[in-house]
Every structure is written in structure tokens, then in C-alpha cells.
Design a protein around this motif. Structure first.
Motif, mmCIF file in Angstrom:
data_model
loop_
_atom_site.group_PDB
_atom_site.id
_atom_site.type_symbol
_atom_site.label_atom_id
_atom_site.label_comp_id
_atom_site.label_asym_id
_atom_site.label_seq_id
_atom_site.Cartn_x
_atom_site.Cartn_y
_atom_site.Cartn_z
ATOM 1 N N ASP A 96 4.383 -13.148 8.002
ATOM 2 C CA ASP A 96 5.704 -13.376 8.371
ATOM 3 C C ASP A 96 6.485 -12.906 7.222
ATOM 4 O O ASP A 96 7.322 -12.553 7.320
ATOM 5 C CB ASP A 96 6.009 -14.813 8.873
ATOM 6 N N LEU A 97 6.044 -13.398 6.035
ATOM 7 C CA LEU A 97 6.825 -12.993 4.685
ATOM 8 C C LEU A 97 5.684 -12.477 3.735
ATOM 9 O O LEU A 97 4.501 -12.784 3.992
ATOM 10 C CB LEU A 97 7.074 -14.190 4.266
ATOM 11 N N PHE A 98 6.202 -11.437 2.991
ATOM 12 C CA PHE A 98 5.064 -11.057 2.078
ATOM 13 C C PHE A 98 5.911 -10.554 0.505
ATOM 14 O O PHE A 98 7.116 -10.279 0.535
ATOM 15 C CB PHE A 98 4.356 -9.744 2.465
ATOM 16 N N ILE A 99 4.985 -10.454 -0.534
ATOM 17 C CA ILE A 99 5.540 -9.939 -1.614
ATOM 18 C C ILE A 99 4.386 -8.798 -2.128
ATOM 19 O O ILE A 99 3.313 -9.031 -2.003
ATOM 20 C CB ILE A 99 5.686 -10.761 -2.781
ATOM 21 N N VAL A 100 5.210 -7.595 -2.356
ATOM 22 C CA VAL A 100 4.262 -6.527 -2.636
ATOM 23 C C VAL A 100 4.991 -5.559 -3.419
ATOM 24 O O VAL A 100 6.307 -5.700 -3.666
ATOM 25 C CB VAL A 100 3.640 -5.939 -1.281
ATOM 26 N N GLY A 101 4.238 -4.950 -4.382
ATOM 27 C CA GLY A 101 4.862 -4.132 -5.510
ATOM 28 C C GLY A 101 5.319 -2.728 -4.501
ATOM 29 O O GLY A 101 4.889 -2.311 -3.641
ATOM 30 N N GLU A 102 6.510 -2.094 -4.866
ATOM 31 C CA GLU A 102 7.155 -0.934 -4.182
ATOM 32 C C GLU A 102 6.230 0.163 -4.501
ATOM 33 O O GLU A 102 5.579 0.202 -5.826
ATOM 34 C CB GLU A 102 8.533 -0.884 -4.737
ATOM 35 N N PRO A 103 6.025 1.087 -3.488
ATOM 36 C CA PRO A 103 7.169 1.142 -2.545
ATOM 37 C C PRO A 103 6.705 0.697 -1.221
ATOM 38 O O PRO A 103 7.660 0.838 -0.281
ATOM 39 C CB PRO A 103 7.028 2.578 -2.267
ATOM 40 N N TRP A 104 5.753 -0.348 -1.177
ATOM 41 C CA TRP A 104 5.177 -0.813 0.140
ATOM 42 C C TRP A 104 6.173 -1.934 0.942
ATOM 43 O O TRP A 104 6.178 -1.919 2.345
ATOM 44 C CB TRP A 104 3.702 -1.096 -0.124
ATOM 45 N N GLY A 105 7.082 -2.385 0.043
ATOM 46 C CA GLY A 105 8.021 -3.116 0.831
ATOM 47 C C GLY A 105 9.204 -2.246 1.690
ATOM 48 O O GLY A 105 9.283 -2.432 2.588
ATOM 49 N N SER A 106 9.514 -1.178 0.790
ATOM 50 C CA SER A 106 10.432 -0.173 1.373
ATOM 51 C C SER A 106 9.591 0.756 2.328
ATOM 52 O O SER A 106 10.593 1.058 3.635
ATOM 53 C CB SER A 106 10.874 0.789 0.176
ATOM 54 N N VAL A 107 8.490 0.863 2.495
ATOM 55 C CA VAL A 107 7.683 1.475 3.697
ATOM 56 C C VAL A 107 8.034 0.715 4.799
ATOM 57 O O VAL A 107 7.993 1.019 6.124
ATOM 58 C CB VAL A 107 6.305 1.843 3.272
#
Length: 383
Positions: free
Chosen positions: A171-182
Motif C-alpha cells: 500500500d505504501l513504499f519507499i524506493v530510490g528514484e526513478p522507481w517511485g516516478s515509474v
């Protein structure tokens, strides 16, 4: 003159840029190094490549060397953090159903206020399945620091995070970009915060090598450090963002649209599938404000957090942790290259409220703001 071969591993992330640029712009070659890069599929895979000697170095999650020294994760080798290669670079995101509930609870998605975002999540009042890239990561530490220890976390490799959201696994995540933007581009997620809203100067990635190799080959170690440091300096120049995005977009590296990467580097972040944009100054920092210096107090903060979560003796964990952030080697190899050197190798973490001079820095050294979202301060000398 022959070059010394050196291999390094990375994950396809924007903040892998220092190693990639060190190769592509010839900084490694100028140090007499024949650098080759290996793209790993996951953080556990990259950690094992480094620990078992299948690569010489890696763009590594900053808590991994500390966890290794503390005997966590079953690593067969001590890993040293030679320098920090990026501050920040993460994004916190919600699935679209969760984002809709947060809007109903009054959250404005301003992409800056970590307290408001946390209050909105609590107002939703549902247990959340949370995705993190690796248990020993700054991503995990930021989430635990922000939401508390009692959260339900699941490990998902960064390139698979959007798939996990689309499948309803998190439901919620934290990740290095660009994978949030993806995830936003794919229409399955909405960005809530940059990681820098939780801790602006969090050391996300480090240049890591096995301790035994660092000690056995100081020339290779110093040459690689200088090459990566020069790449970080080049990356900090705004006029190089477009070239950086085009390099990172290549199939061998991120294999994504250069436009997405360039937006992230410029701090013009698209936060929703509707195309809403937010400004995020210094969402990732490669060089300015002593960003590359491996503060021993950062390692102690990580060690203190890991000790609390894994039942270790805190003082011993902090003492062990500080030794793996090699500020001594940074001074030895990068001081003569022109790097700014703080007067001390440890500081109060969270004490710099605005960009400027700091008691732990020499006269010409500027430090970036590093205040935690709740204004707490970590003083290693009082622990």
C-alpha cells in the motif's frame, strides 16, 4: 601504460550515477583504472557479489557495511564505506486507493511536510503493507524513524516496486528514484514525500569495498575514490543534468526515458498520474556541502538504530559502526585531490538548520541542512 582492472556493481537507480559517470566520462581511466560495471537485480544480489569477491566495489546502501560489521545478514566479509556517493534520492509513495483515502482525510500532497503526511496516514487508520528495497537500507531506517518500529514491511527490489503496487501487494513504499516516478508514470501510485523530507542529509549510498582489499591495495582504493569523487563533483553542476540523464537512460544502466531522469535531477517531480508537479530542491545531492564525506556520526546513528531493532548492546554497536565509515581514508586520498575536509569526523546529526558554516567544519566548508522532520538531534557523545 597498462590500466588496473577494477569491477564494480550497481542497481539501476539515479544515485548510481557517480560510478556510471566515472566510467563514461573517463575519470576512472584517468586514474589508471579499467573500470567495468555489473548491474545487479537486487540489493541482496549486489551485497553477495561484493562480499564474495565477484566485484571489487559497489554503489551500496549505507547501512550494509554497518550491518556487516555487527554480524547481521550473515555476510562473510567486512565491508568498508569509503565515501558517501549520494544524499537522499528516495521517494515515499502510496497506492492510488490509499492516496484517495489520504485526500479524504485532508492531506494536500504538498510533497514537503512529513508530519502532515504521517498524520494523514494515521487518520486513515488501516494497517499498511509497506515495501522497502532491503532490510539494511536507509530507506528502511527513514521509514522506521518516521512511522515507528511497529510497521509491516516487505522487501521488494526497486525495479519491481511498481509491479508490487499494481498487484496490490503493498500500500505504501519507499524506493530510490526513478522507481517511485515509474509507479506514477504507470498510473499505479502517487508520491507523498521525498526521503529528504524525513532527513535532508541522509547518506543513502556509499562507495563500498571489502576491508581486506582496501587494506591490501591502497593505490586501487585511492584511485577509485578519486574517480568517483570527481564524478560526484561533475554531477553537481546544473548544466550537466541533461547529459547525465541521457547517460543513465541507456539500456546498460537504467533503460528508461531520459525525460523522467532529467526531471528528478532537476527537482521537478511529477507526483500523480494526473500530471501534478511539485518542486523538490535537492531530492538527491551528489557533492555540495561535504555530501561525499563519510561522517562517523552517521555510521553511529545507523549502528544505534540497528542495535535497538536487533537486540544488540548500543554502545558497542556504535563503536563498531563508526570504524567502517572510513573518514581516515577520505582525508588521505581526497584531501590532496581538493576535497573539502571537515575539522572533525563526527558531528551532531540533525543540528544544521540551514545551509552555512558549522562548528565541525573549517572556515571555507559549507554544510547542508540536515534537521530531522521532528527536529530531534542525535549526539553520539551523549549515548
Amino acid at each position: 601504460m597498462s590500466s588496473t582492472p577494477v569491477s564494480a556493481g550497481f542497481l539501476p537507480l539515479v544515485d548510481a550515477a557517480p560510478l556510471i559517470v566515472a566510467l563514461e566520462l573517463g575519470f576512472a581511466e584517468e586514474e589508471g583504472l579499467a573500470l567495468s560495471l555489473t548491474r545487479a537485480p537486487s540489493w541482496s544480489g549486489l551485497r553477495d557479489l561484493l562480499a564474495f569477491g565477484q566485484v571489487d566495489a559497489a554503489s551500496m546502501l549505507s547501512p550494509v557495511p554497518v550491518a556487516s560489521a555487527l554480524g547481521l545478514g550473515g555476510l562473510p566479509a567486512r565491508i568498508d564505506a569509503l565515501m558517501v556517493t549520494s544524499l537522499g534520492g528516495e521517494a515515499v509513495a502510496a497506492s492510488l486507493p490509499l492516496a484517495a483515502k489520504m485526500r479524504m482525510a485532508g492531506y494536500s500532497f504538498d510533497f514537503a511536510d512529513a508530519n502532515a503526511a504521517r498524520d494523514s496516514l494515521r487518520a486513515v487508520g488501516e494497517p499498511l503493507r509497506i515495501g522497502i528495497p532491503f532490510p539494511f537500507s536507509m530507506h528502511a531506517e527513514l521509514l522506521y524513524r518516521w512511522l515507528g518500529e511497529a510497521i509491516d514491511v516487505h522487501t521488494v527490489p526497486p525495479p519491481m516496486m511498481a509491479d508490487a503496487v499494481a498487484a496490490g501487494d503493498v500500500d505504501l513504499f519507499i524506493v530510490g528514484e526513478p522507481w517511485g516516478s515509474v509507479a506514477v508514470e504507470r498510473g499505479v501510485g502517487q508520491l507523498l514525500l521525498p526521503g529528504t523530507a524525513i532527513w535532508p542529509a541522509s547518506p543513502n549510498k556509499v562507495l563500498a569495498m571489502r576491508h581486506e582489499q582496501v587494506e591490501a591495495d591502497p593505490d586501487l582504493t585511492g584511485g577509485l575514490m578519486r574517480a568517483v569523487w570527481r564524478a560526484c563533483r561533475w554531477l553537481a553542476l546544473p548544466e550537466n543534468r541533461l547529459a547525465t540523464s541521457e547517460i543513465l537512460a541507456r539500456p546498460a544502466y537504467l533503460d528508461l526515458s531520459s525525460e523522467i531522469i532529467e526531471r528528478i535531477l532537476s527537482g521537478r517531480v511529477v507526483v500523480s498520474p494526473d500530471g501534478e508537479e511539485r518542486s523538490a530542491d535537492r531530492i538527491v545531492e551528489f557533492f555540495s556541502g561535504c555530501a561525499t564525506f563519510p561522517w562517523r556520526s552517521q555510521a553511529e546513528w545507523i549502528g544505534d538504530r540497528l542495535a535497538a531493532r536487533h537486540g544488540l548492546e548500543p554502545a558497542a554497536a556504535r563503536r563498531i559502526a563508526r570504524e567502517v565509515f572510513r573518514s581516515d581514508l577520505y582525508r588521505q586520498h581526497l584531501g590532496p585531490a581538493g576535497a573539502d575536509l571537515p575539522a572533525a569526523s563526527s558531528r551532531l546529526e540533525g543540528a544544521v538548520k540551514e545551509r552555512g558554516l558549522h562548528p565541525a567544519a573549517q572556515g571555507r566548508v559549507m554544510l547542508l541542512p540536515d534537521a530531522f522532520f521532528d527536529r530531534a538531534i542525535f549526539d553520539p557523545d551523549l549515548r
